[in-house]
Design a protein around this motif. Structure first.
Motif, mmCIF file in Angstrom:
data_model
loop_
_atom_site.group_PDB
_atom_site.id
_atom_site.type_symbol
_atom_site.label_atom_id
_atom_site.label_comp_id
_atom_site.label_asym_id
_atom_site.label_seq_id
_atom_site.Cartn_x
_atom_site.Cartn_y
_atom_site.Cartn_z
ATOM 1 N N TYR A 29 0.785 -1.141 0.113
ATOM 2 C CA TYR A 29 0.006 0.173 0.013
ATOM 3 C C TYR A 29 1.001 1.142 -0.121
ATOM 4 N N PRO A 30 0.702 2.007 -0.617
ATOM 5 C CA PRO A 30 -0.642 2.199 -1.777
ATOM 6 C C PRO A 30 -0.090 1.804 -3.251
ATOM 7 N N SER A 31 -0.809 1.280 -3.879
ATOM 8 C CA SER A 31 -0.386 0.808 -5.389
ATOM 9 C C SER A 31 -1.216 1.456 -6.093
ATOM 10 N N ARG A 32 -2.284 2.469 -5.851
ATOM 11 C CA ARG A 32 -3.034 3.210 -6.769
ATOM 12 C C ARG A 32 -3.241 4.681 -6.046
ATOM 13 N N PRO A 33 -3.808 5.640 -6.861
ATOM 14 C CA PRO A 33 -3.876 6.862 -6.313
ATOM 15 C C PRO A 33 -5.087 6.831 -4.998
ATOM 16 N N ILE A 34 -5.014 7.814 -4.068
ATOM 17 C CA ILE A 34 -5.715 7.682 -3.020
ATOM 18 C C ILE A 34 -6.828 8.878 -3.093
ATOM 19 N N THR A 35 -7.990 8.878 -2.801
ATOM 20 C CA THR A 35 -8.834 9.876 -2.982
ATOM 21 C C THR A 35 -9.115 10.660 -1.386
ATOM 22 N N LEU A 36 -8.821 11.675 -1.216
ATOM 23 C CA LEU A 36 -9.054 12.598 -0.074
ATOM 24 C C LEU A 36 -10.468 13.416 -0.244
ATOM 25 N N ILE A 37 -11.329 12.816 0.313
ATOM 26 C CA ILE A 37 -12.678 13.800 0.286
ATOM 27 C C ILE A 37 -12.605 14.954 1.411
ATOM 28 N N ILE A 38 -12.690 16.021 0.671
ATOM 29 C CA ILE A 38 -13.110 17.385 1.452
ATOM 30 C C ILE A 38 -14.488 17.853 1.287
ATOM 31 N N PRO A 39 -15.319 17.768 2.496
ATOM 32 C CA PRO A 39 -16.628 18.002 2.446
ATOM 33 C C PRO A 39 -17.233 19.349 2.359
ATOM 34 N N PHE A 40 -16.381 20.142 1.716
ATOM 35 C CA PHE A 40 -16.868 21.716 1.363
ATOM 36 C C PHE A 40 -16.461 21.927 0.200
ATOM 37 N N ALA A 41 -16.673 23.018 -0.467
ATOM 38 C CA ALA A 41 -16.597 23.589 -1.878
ATOM 39 C C ALA A 41 -15.053 23.976 -1.654
#
Length: 326
Positions: A29-41
């Protein structure tokens, strides 16, 4: 071998295999992109903080950390998406006081439990709000503001970024701690609130320090206090509310990284290690300081304990104020 013995044997083998699988997965890990969710605009403090961390962790992880802004319902939409995503380390989220400590009490539609639905990765830092007034307002200190409000109950308005936002709840928290009556005026964001404050249409507001800093420095606004327990690095000469007569007052906003509950511990440890390394780097500390955020690195356990304390504190404040979004 009895049927019970065969079942027990198969169960042990399966558990061993699962452990080996998770260990191997963590090693690669990691073997591909990681998504970071930001819960605002995009554009706000949460997005700025999240992107600073994503950029630095991309360098150390060897895979890109992709920022995904998912605004809605005061941050509940994006935070709920983190809770419901696969616990494999490839979707993580930006935790925030407003979403983890305020929203679950403020609305029954949050759709997540801050203590049960997430695996805390680590704290990033904290950023206070500033209590700012128009220069024409007669109070030049917090004590004078409180005295004025007591002498003129229900006549002092304060602006916020909107009903149920951290700046709104902070204002309610302050008015009750000070024993005064303030009238809340909600706006659709910090920007519109500051425009009306600069125009003299409202006398005071609670606003993020980076948003108000230029006008404070230019004399268009007067900062009476900051809402954190310690003074802010961007406004070192401005006292805290606590040192201005309301002991123990602390309404700083905290950021951290979270993953869905069930994310393997080795992955959490890897992400925590890279986060802490990022927060101790000079370039990240400088970029965060420019946004009024002081870095506070720690362990996953530190963040879990903090989430528990912060939610307990803010849920009580929300209940006392009677604020609801539904």
């Amino acid at each position: 071998m009895s049927s019970w013995g065969r079942w027990l044997y198969a169960t042990v083998i399966a558990l061993i295999a699962l452990g080996v699988h998770q260990d191997v997965g963590a090693q690669t890990y990691p073997s591909r992109p990681i998504t970071l969710i930001i819960p605002f605009a995009p554009g706000g403090s949460t997005s700025i903080v999240g992107r600073v961390i994503a950029d630095k962790m991309t360098e150390s992880l060897g895979e890109k950390v992709v920022v995904d802004n998912r605004p809605g319902a005061g941050g509940a939409v994006g935070t709920r998406a983190v809770a419901r995503s696969a616990p494999d380390g490839y979707t993580i989220g930006l935790g925030y006081t407003g979403t983890l400590a305020i929203a679950p009490t403020l609305t029954s539609k949050a759709g997540y439990d801050p203590r049960k639905d997430f695996a805390p990765i680590g704290l990033i830092g904290n950023s206070p709000n500033s209590l700012v007034v128009h220069p024409s307002f007669p109070a030049k200190t917090l004590a004078e503001l409180i005295a004025y409000a007591k002498a003129n109950p229900g006549t002092v308005n304060f602006g916020s970024a909107g009903a149920g936002t951290a700046s709104h709840i902070t204002g309610e928290y302050f008015s009750r701690a000070a024993g005064i009556v303030l009238v809340h005026v909600p706006y659709k964001g910090t920007g519109p609130a500051l425009v009306d404050l600069l125009g003299g249409h409202i006398p005071m507001a609670f606003a993020p320090i980076p948003a108000a800093h230029a006008n404070i420095s230019g004399g268009q606004l007067r900062a009476l206090a900051v809402t954190s327990a310690t003074r802010a690095s961007l406004l070192p000469d401005v006292p805290t509310i606590a040192e201005s007569g309301l002991p123990d007052f602390d309404a700083a906003l905290y950021y951290g990284l979270i993953a869905p509950a069930g994310t393997p511990r080795p992955i959490i440890e890897r992400l925590n290690r890279e986060l802490r390394n990022a927060l101790t780097s000079d370039d990240v500390k400088k970029r965060l300081a420019q946004d009024g955020t002081d870095a506070t690195p720690g362990t996953p356990e530190d963040y879990a304990a903090f989430i528990d304390r912060d939610e307990t504190k803010w849920s009580q404040i929300v209940k006392i104020t009677g604020a609801r979004e539904d």
